[in-house]
Design an enzyme around this catalytic site. Sequence first.
Site, PDB file in Angstrom:
ATOM      1  N   ASN A 112      38.469  48.281  41.382  1.00 19.10           N
ATOM      2  CA  ASN A 112      37.536  48.822  42.365  1.00 19.10           C
ATOM      3  C   ASN A 112      36.985  47.709  43.237  1.00 19.10           C
ATOM      4  O   ASN A 112      36.166  47.945  44.114  1.00 19.10           O
ATOM      5  CB  ASN A 112      36.360  49.523  41.657  1.00 19.10           C
ATOM      6  N   TYR A 143      31.499  32.883  32.598  1.00 19.65           N
ATOM      7  CA  TYR A 143      31.357  31.634  31.849  1.00 19.65           C
ATOM      8  C   TYR A 143      31.620  30.405  32.718  1.00 19.65           C
ATOM      9  O   TYR A 143      31.741  29.291  32.197  1.00 19.65           O
ATOM     10  CB  TYR A 143      32.294  31.657  30.633  1.00 19.65           C
ATOM     11  N   HIS A 154      37.159  42.941  47.327  1.00 23.64           N
ATOM     12  CA  HIS A 154      37.519  41.562  47.648  1.00 23.64           C
ATOM     13  C   HIS A 154      38.878  41.185  47.045  1.00 23.64           C
ATOM     14  O   HIS A 154      39.754  40.651  47.728  1.00 23.64           O
ATOM     15  CB  HIS A 154      36.416  40.630  47.139  1.00 23.64           C
ATOM     16  N   PHE A 193      30.956  33.239  38.413  1.00 28.98           N
ATOM     17  CA  PHE A 193      30.390  34.290  37.569  1.00 28.98           C
ATOM     18  C   PHE A 193      30.767  34.006  36.118  1.00 28.98           C
ATOM     19  O   PHE A 193      31.458  33.026  35.822  1.00 28.98           O
ATOM     20  CB  PHE A 193      30.918  35.664  38.012  1.00 28.98           C
ATOM     21  N   ASP A 216      43.768  41.776  33.244  1.00 24.04           N
ATOM     22  CA  ASP A 216      42.702  41.659  32.251  1.00 24.04           C
ATOM     23  C   ASP A 216      42.570  40.183  31.905  1.00 24.04           C
ATOM     24  O   ASP A 216      43.582  39.497  31.722  1.00 24.04           O
ATOM     25  CB  ASP A 216      43.036  42.489  31.010  1.00 24.04           C
ATOM     26  N   ARG A 246      43.481  33.481  36.972  1.00 19.03           N
ATOM     27  CA  ARG A 246      43.799  34.687  37.736  1.00 19.03           C
ATOM     28  C   ARG A 246      44.759  34.362  38.878  1.00 19.03           C
ATOM     29  O   ARG A 246      45.728  35.077  39.115  1.00 19.03           O
ATOM     30  CB  ARG A 246      42.493  35.258  38.308  1.00 19.03           C
TER      31      ARG A 246
HETATM   32  P1  IMP Z   1      38.097  40.645  33.909  1.00 19.95           P
HETATM   33  O1  IMP Z   1      39.143  41.197  32.992  1.00 19.95           O
HETATM   34  O2  IMP Z   1      38.682  39.842  35.053  1.00 19.95           O
HETATM   35  O3  IMP Z   1      37.124  41.701  34.378  1.00 19.95           O
HETATM   36  O4  IMP Z   1      37.233  39.593  33.056  1.00 19.95           O
HETATM   37  C1  IMP Z   1      36.534  39.967  31.875  1.00 19.95           C
HETATM   38  C2  IMP Z   1      35.435  38.987  31.566  1.00 19.95           C
HETATM   39  O5  IMP Z   1      35.987  37.687  31.276  1.00 19.95           O
HETATM   40  C3  IMP Z   1      34.447  38.746  32.695  1.00 19.95           C
HETATM   41  O6  IMP Z   1      33.413  39.696  32.685  1.00 19.95           O
HETATM   42  C4  IMP Z   1      33.930  37.329  32.369  1.00 19.95           C
HETATM   43  O7  IMP Z   1      32.942  37.389  31.350  1.00 19.95           O
HETATM   44  C5  IMP Z   1      35.162  36.657  31.793  1.00 19.95           C
HETATM   45  N1  IMP Z   1      35.916  35.973  32.869  1.00 19.95           N
HETATM   46  C6  IMP Z   1      37.139  36.332  33.344  1.00 19.95           C
HETATM   47  N2  IMP Z   1      37.518  35.513  34.338  1.00 19.95           N
HETATM   48  C7  IMP Z   1      36.502  34.627  34.503  1.00 19.95           C
HETATM   49  C8  IMP Z   1      36.304  33.523  35.403  1.00 19.95           C
HETATM   50  O8  IMP Z   1      37.113  33.206  36.281  1.00 19.95           O
HETATM   51  N3  IMP Z   1      35.145  32.841  35.248  1.00 19.95           N
HETATM   52  C9  IMP Z   1      34.204  33.166  34.324  1.00 19.95           C
HETATM   53  N4  IMP Z   1      34.338  34.182  33.481  1.00 19.95           N
HETATM   54  C10 IMP Z   1      35.481  34.923  33.559  1.00 19.95           C
END
Ligand code: IMP
Length: 194
Positions: free
Chosen positions: A9, A150, A12, A148, A69, A177
């Site tokens: 969703n 960590y 960006h 954001f 993920d 990512r």
């Molecule tokens: P998502 O799957 O990209 O939504 O990441 C899940 C969770 O992993 C996020 O809510 C953060 O707590 C942590 N996380 C994932 N990627 C990052 C990052 O690039 N920096 C900091 N925390 C991250």
Amino acid sequence: MRELVFATNNQHKTQEVRNLLLNDYKVLNLNDIGCTTDIPETGSTFAENATLKSSYVTEHYQLDCFADDSGLEIEALNQEPGIFSARYSGVKDDQVNLNLVLQKMEGQANRKARFRTVISLMRGTENFLFEGIINGTILERPIGTQGFGYDPIFVPDGYNQTFAEMSMEQKNQISHRALAMKKLISFLKEQKPV
Ligand code: IMP
């Protein structure tokens, strides 16, 4: 032009991928296809959770789809917080979750960690997985205000700044990512849409 859904969703993130695939695919996100379901992430690995999201869209909307993920894996904590990164303390609050990690790491000499992303691309019934990893170290105290999650306690190997001290552009060149996304993009560009 062939349509491809990014199961997010986040406008960006969608725009970034759209720019990269401009001449190859029409990239839609969950909002564009009218998907308002909170797709359950009940898997026990990043790959399972990413695949749950991508296959939900493919099954319900008959469109090819990819989903990502990510999370932080800390060696001394048996790879926690891992898939629980977003809600490690039980609540979805970055500050509270970061503090819990620091508390669990108190006095710990082994501070090795890594961020990991897995992307699942569902093409028809086929699932392709792409992984991005960045290794680094967990600090004892947060530094920096960008980013954001960590970011303020993670220093990638080969750098002397945390992710939270880097500009978004700098982080996007080296992040887990970005690495997984690069693999997906080159796969999509190599493959002719079927
Ligand atoms: P998502 O799957 O990209 O939504 O990441 C899940 C969770 O992993 C996020 O809510 C953060 O707590 C942590 N996380 C994932 N990627 C990052 C990052 O690039 N920096 C900091 N925390 C991250």
